[in-house]
Design a protein around this motif. Structure first.
Motif, PDB file in Angstrom:
ATOM      1  N   SER A 137      39.120  37.865  38.005  1.00 13.19           N
ATOM      2  CA  SER A 137      39.591  37.315  37.326  1.00 13.19           C
ATOM      3  C   SER A 137      39.021  35.920  36.792  1.00 13.19           C
ATOM      4  O   SER A 137      39.137  34.921  37.797  1.00 13.19           O
ATOM      5  N   ILE A 162      48.016  34.956  33.938  1.00 12.62           N
ATOM      6  CA  ILE A 162      46.732  34.689  33.088  1.00 12.62           C
ATOM      7  C   ILE A 162      47.345  33.888  31.775  1.00 12.62           C
ATOM      8  O   ILE A 162      46.391  32.918  31.311  1.00 12.62           O
ATOM      9  N   VAL A 169      40.109  33.795  34.459  1.00  5.63           N
ATOM     10  CA  VAL A 169      40.988  32.760  34.178  1.00  5.63           C
ATOM     11  C   VAL A 169      41.600  32.156  35.521  1.00  5.63           C
ATOM     12  O   VAL A 169      41.797  30.966  35.577  1.00  5.63           O
ATOM     13  N   LYS A 219      49.596  39.473  33.898  1.00  5.72           N
ATOM     14  CA  LYS A 219      49.345  39.356  32.563  1.00  5.72           C
ATOM     15  C   LYS A 219      50.013  37.979  32.306  1.00  5.72           C
ATOM     16  O   LYS A 219      49.304  36.912  31.546  1.00  5.72           O
ATOM     17  N   ASP A 278      41.002  40.269  32.663  1.00  2.00           N
ATOM     18  CA  ASP A 278      41.759  39.449  31.699  1.00  2.00           C
ATOM     19  C   ASP A 278      41.831  39.560  30.331  1.00  2.00           C
ATOM     20  O   ASP A 278      42.988  40.109  29.849  1.00  2.00           O
TER      21      ASP A 278
END
Length: 97
Positions: free
Chosen positions: A40, A88, A42, A85, A66
């Protein structure tokens, strides 16, 4: 451990194995689950998930974990994927501010 995809929730399906003589036997078709570490960008780290091979191809096609989660609607995600989610989205908002 349940045999379900951590992102899409795809689980086992039932059906019939049909012989040459048309004899039908009830069987369970199991998903092709893989234990993977997805990066990921982010969150700046990796996330370990059990996902199906088809979902893994979709993640790669969409440009990574992401982008896959941000473009997918919440109704198509599992609870674990929804939590990821939200993390993120929170990080994206914090970097934008």
């Amino acid at each position: 451990m349940s045999r379900r995809c951590d992102l899409t929730g795809i689980g086992s399906q039932t059906g019939h194995k049909v012989s040459h003589s048309n004899h039908k036997t009830l069987v369970r078709f199991m998903p092709n689950l893989q234990q993977v570490s997805l990066r990921s960008d982010v969150l700046d780290g990796t996330v370990r998930l059990r996902v199906t091979a088809a979902t893994l191809r979709s993640v790669e096609h969409n440009g990574g974990l992401d982008e896959f989660l941000l473009t997918r609607s919440d109704s198509k995600l599992t609870d674990k994927a929804k939590r990821l989610k939200r993390k993120i989205k929170k990080q994206v908002a914090a970097k934008a501010a």
